[in-house]
Design a protein around this motif. Structure first.
Motif, PDB file in Angstrom:
ATOM      1  N   GLU A  35       0.587  -0.996  -0.274  1.00 23.84           N
ATOM      2  CA  GLU A  35      -0.161   0.168  -0.406  1.00 23.84           C
ATOM      3  C   GLU A  35       0.899   0.882  -0.299  1.00 23.84           C
ATOM      4  OE1 GLU A  35       0.211  -1.798   4.237  1.00 23.84           O
ATOM      5  OE2 GLU A  35       0.251  -2.199   2.438  1.00 23.84           O
ATOM      6  N   ASN A  36       2.551   1.008   0.160  1.00 25.58           N
ATOM      7  CA  ASN A  36       3.265   2.355  -0.040  1.00 25.58           C
ATOM      8  C   ASN A  36       4.026   2.633  -1.160  1.00 25.58           C
ATOM      9  OD1 ASN A  36       2.327   3.276   2.506  1.00 25.58           O
ATOM     10  ND2 ASN A  36       3.344   2.063   3.544  1.00 25.58           N
ATOM     11  N   SER A  37       3.693   1.240  -1.174  1.00 30.80           N
ATOM     12  CA  SER A  37       4.925   0.910  -2.809  1.00 30.80           C
ATOM     13  C   SER A  37       4.876   2.332  -3.870  1.00 30.80           C
ATOM     14  CB  SER A  37       4.403  -0.180  -3.454  1.00 30.80           C
ATOM     15  OG  SER A  37       5.003  -0.503  -5.277  1.00 30.80           O
ATOM     16  N   PHE A  38       3.315   3.206  -3.972  1.00 30.89           N
ATOM     17  CA  PHE A  38       3.305   3.881  -5.647  1.00 30.89           C
ATOM     18  C   PHE A  38       4.119   4.959  -4.541  1.00 30.89           C
ATOM     19  CE2 PHE A  38       0.867   7.358  -6.592  1.00 30.89           C
ATOM     20  CZ  PHE A  38       0.735   7.050  -8.629  1.00 30.89           C
ATOM     21  N   ALA A  39       3.328   5.237  -3.446  1.00 25.61           N
ATOM     22  CA  ALA A  39       4.368   6.341  -3.205  1.00 25.61           C
ATOM     23  C   ALA A  39       5.485   6.248  -2.995  1.00 25.61           C
ATOM     24  CB  ALA A  39       3.976   7.183  -1.733  1.00 25.61           C
ATOM     25  N   VAL A  40       6.729   5.749  -2.377  1.00 22.75           N
ATOM     26  CA  VAL A  40       7.352   5.424  -2.240  1.00 22.75           C
ATOM     27  C   VAL A  40       8.697   5.444  -3.313  1.00 22.75           C
ATOM     28  CG1 VAL A  40       9.262   3.672  -1.436  1.00 22.75           C
ATOM     29  CG2 VAL A  40       7.496   3.989  -0.109  1.00 22.75           C
ATOM     30  N   ASN A  41       8.144   4.816  -4.619  1.00 22.75           N
ATOM     31  CA  ASN A  41       8.662   4.552  -5.552  1.00 22.75           C
ATOM     32  C   ASN A  41       8.605   6.347  -6.487  1.00 22.75           C
ATOM     33  OD1 ASN A  41       9.672   2.043  -6.199  1.00 22.75           O
ATOM     34  ND2 ASN A  41       7.614   1.259  -6.217  1.00 22.75           N
ATOM     35  N   LYS A  42       7.273   6.930  -6.510  1.00 19.21           N
ATOM     36  CA  LYS A  42       7.491   8.012  -6.862  1.00 19.21           C
ATOM     37  C   LYS A  42       8.257   9.006  -6.641  1.00 19.21           C
ATOM     38  CE  LYS A  42       3.874  11.696  -8.473  1.00 19.21           C
ATOM     39  NZ  LYS A  42       1.744  12.023  -8.517  1.00 19.21           N
ATOM     40  N   PHE A  52      14.726   4.721 -13.556  1.00 16.12           N
ATOM     41  CA  PHE A  52      13.714   3.736 -13.349  1.00 16.12           C
ATOM     42  C   PHE A  52      14.290   2.355 -14.348  1.00 16.12           C
ATOM     43  CE2 PHE A  52      10.723   0.595 -15.173  1.00 16.12           C
ATOM     44  CZ  PHE A  52      10.450  -0.108 -13.814  1.00 16.12           C
ATOM     45  N   ALA A  53      15.002   1.565 -14.303  1.00 17.30           N
ATOM     46  CA  ALA A  53      15.367   0.464 -14.759  1.00 17.30           C
ATOM     47  C   ALA A  53      14.569  -0.824 -15.239  1.00 17.30           C
ATOM     48  CB  ALA A  53      16.826  -0.235 -13.615  1.00 17.30           C
ATOM     49  N   TYR A  68      11.230  -2.927  -7.573  1.00 23.14           N
ATOM     50  CA  TYR A  68      11.844  -1.755  -8.341  1.00 23.14           C
ATOM     51  C   TYR A  68      12.758  -1.351  -9.005  1.00 23.14           C
ATOM     52  CZ  TYR A  68       6.454  -1.660  -8.274  1.00 23.14           C
ATOM     53  OH  TYR A  68       4.939  -2.108  -8.321  1.00 23.14           O
ATOM     54  N   HIS A  69      14.140  -1.500  -8.886  1.00 25.16           N
ATOM     55  CA  HIS A  69      15.163  -1.543  -9.410  1.00 25.16           C
ATOM     56  C   HIS A  69      15.449  -0.121  -9.777  1.00 25.16           C
ATOM     57  CE1 HIS A  69      15.696  -5.426  -8.119  1.00 25.16           C
ATOM     58  NE2 HIS A  69      15.374  -5.671  -9.166  1.00 25.16           N
ATOM     59  N   GLN A  98       1.136   4.627 -14.237  1.00 26.32           N
ATOM     60  CA  GLN A  98       0.805   6.095 -13.684  1.00 26.32           C
ATOM     61  C   GLN A  98       1.069   7.571 -13.985  1.00 26.32           C
ATOM     62  OE1 GLN A  98      -2.761   6.059 -10.693  1.00 26.32           O
ATOM     63  NE2 GLN A  98      -1.602   4.044 -10.463  1.00 26.32           N
ATOM     64  N   PHE A  99       2.476   7.306 -13.102  1.00 24.33           N
ATOM     65  CA  PHE A  99       3.471   8.457 -13.327  1.00 24.33           C
ATOM     66  C   PHE A  99       4.794   7.365 -14.620  1.00 24.33           C
ATOM     67  CE2 PHE A  99       4.824   6.490  -9.366  1.00 24.33           C
ATOM     68  CZ  PHE A  99       6.019   5.919  -9.471  1.00 24.33           C
ATOM     69  N   LEU A 100       5.133   5.982 -14.338  1.00 24.57           N
ATOM     70  CA  LEU A 100       6.061   6.007 -15.089  1.00 24.57           C
ATOM     71  C   LEU A 100       5.888   4.926 -16.548  1.00 24.57           C
ATOM     72  CD1 LEU A 100       9.095   4.917 -12.335  1.00 24.57           C
ATOM     73  CD2 LEU A 100       9.178   4.991 -15.525  1.00 24.57           C
ATOM     74  N   PRO A 101       5.401   5.518 -17.231  1.00 28.03           N
ATOM     75  CA  PRO A 101       4.899   4.187 -18.629  1.00 28.03           C
ATOM     76  C   PRO A 101       6.011   3.298 -19.164  1.00 28.03           C
ATOM     77  CG  PRO A 101       4.218   6.881 -18.821  1.00 28.03           C
ATOM     78  CD  PRO A 101       5.776   7.011 -17.986  1.00 28.03           C
ATOM     79  N   GLY A 102       7.161   4.027 -18.863  1.00 28.37           N
ATOM     80  CA  GLY A 102       8.278   2.575 -18.601  1.00 28.37           C
ATOM     81  C   GLY A 102       7.965   1.775 -17.890  1.00 28.37           C
ATOM     82  N   ALA A 103       7.449   1.426 -17.155  1.00 28.80           N
ATOM     83  CA  ALA A 103       6.563   0.346 -15.821  1.00 28.80           C
ATOM     84  C   ALA A 103       5.502  -0.642 -16.541  1.00 28.80           C
ATOM     85  CB  ALA A 103       6.187   0.534 -14.872  1.00 28.80           C
TER      86      ALA A 103
END
Length: 146
Positions: A35-42, A52-53, A68-69, A98-103
């Protein structure tokens, strides 16, 4: 930006993390619940400017991990977010596409292979499995559906 500097800059998301582990002088693992992944990665992408690799998934038999690397190409440092998806039957996590189309494509691949639902993904069509592949059968899950 070295590993310690990256750790120091994690302050705004510190409460979202369950663990921060430096394994080498150029590798940092941070852990959080799904549930915190989106905010952390953003934060890593938009605030720290890390590239983002790739993302990977792991089946831990009673839960899933999505890793997520991210890379700081200038210094060679890699930061990996380990997001824990608790529960095995209907795993889901918010899409970072949603914020990182490469994913988007790697999330589609993890959905095909592990059955992880990426909520609010813009296009969850199959990517690597054949169109006639049986629904609910995921080739990289350890527990095979009977």
């Amino acid at each position: 930006m070295g590993t310690q500097e990256i750790i120091d800059k994690l302050g705004p998301i510190k409460d979202l993390l369950t663990e921060t582990v430096e394994t080498t002088d150029k590798r940092l693992y941070i852990s959080c619940e799904s549930e915190n992944s989106f905010a952390v990665n953003k934060f890593l992408f938009e605030e720290l400017g890390l590239r983002f690799a790739i993302a990977t998934a792991m089946d831990r038999e009673s839960f899933f991990e999505v890793l997520y690397h991210f890379s700081n190409d200038a210094t060679g440092h890699v930061v990996t977010t380990k997001a824990f998806i608790r529960g095995y039957e209907n795993p889901s996590i918010e899409s970072i596409g949603q914020f990182l189309p490469g994913a988007e494509w790697i999330e589609r691949e993890m959905h095909d292979e592990f059955g992880i639902e990426f909520r609010n993904h813009p296009d969850m069509r199959r990517l690597v499995l054949a169109d006639d592949w049986p629904e609910g059968v995921y080739p990289l899950r350890k527990k095979v559906k009977k």
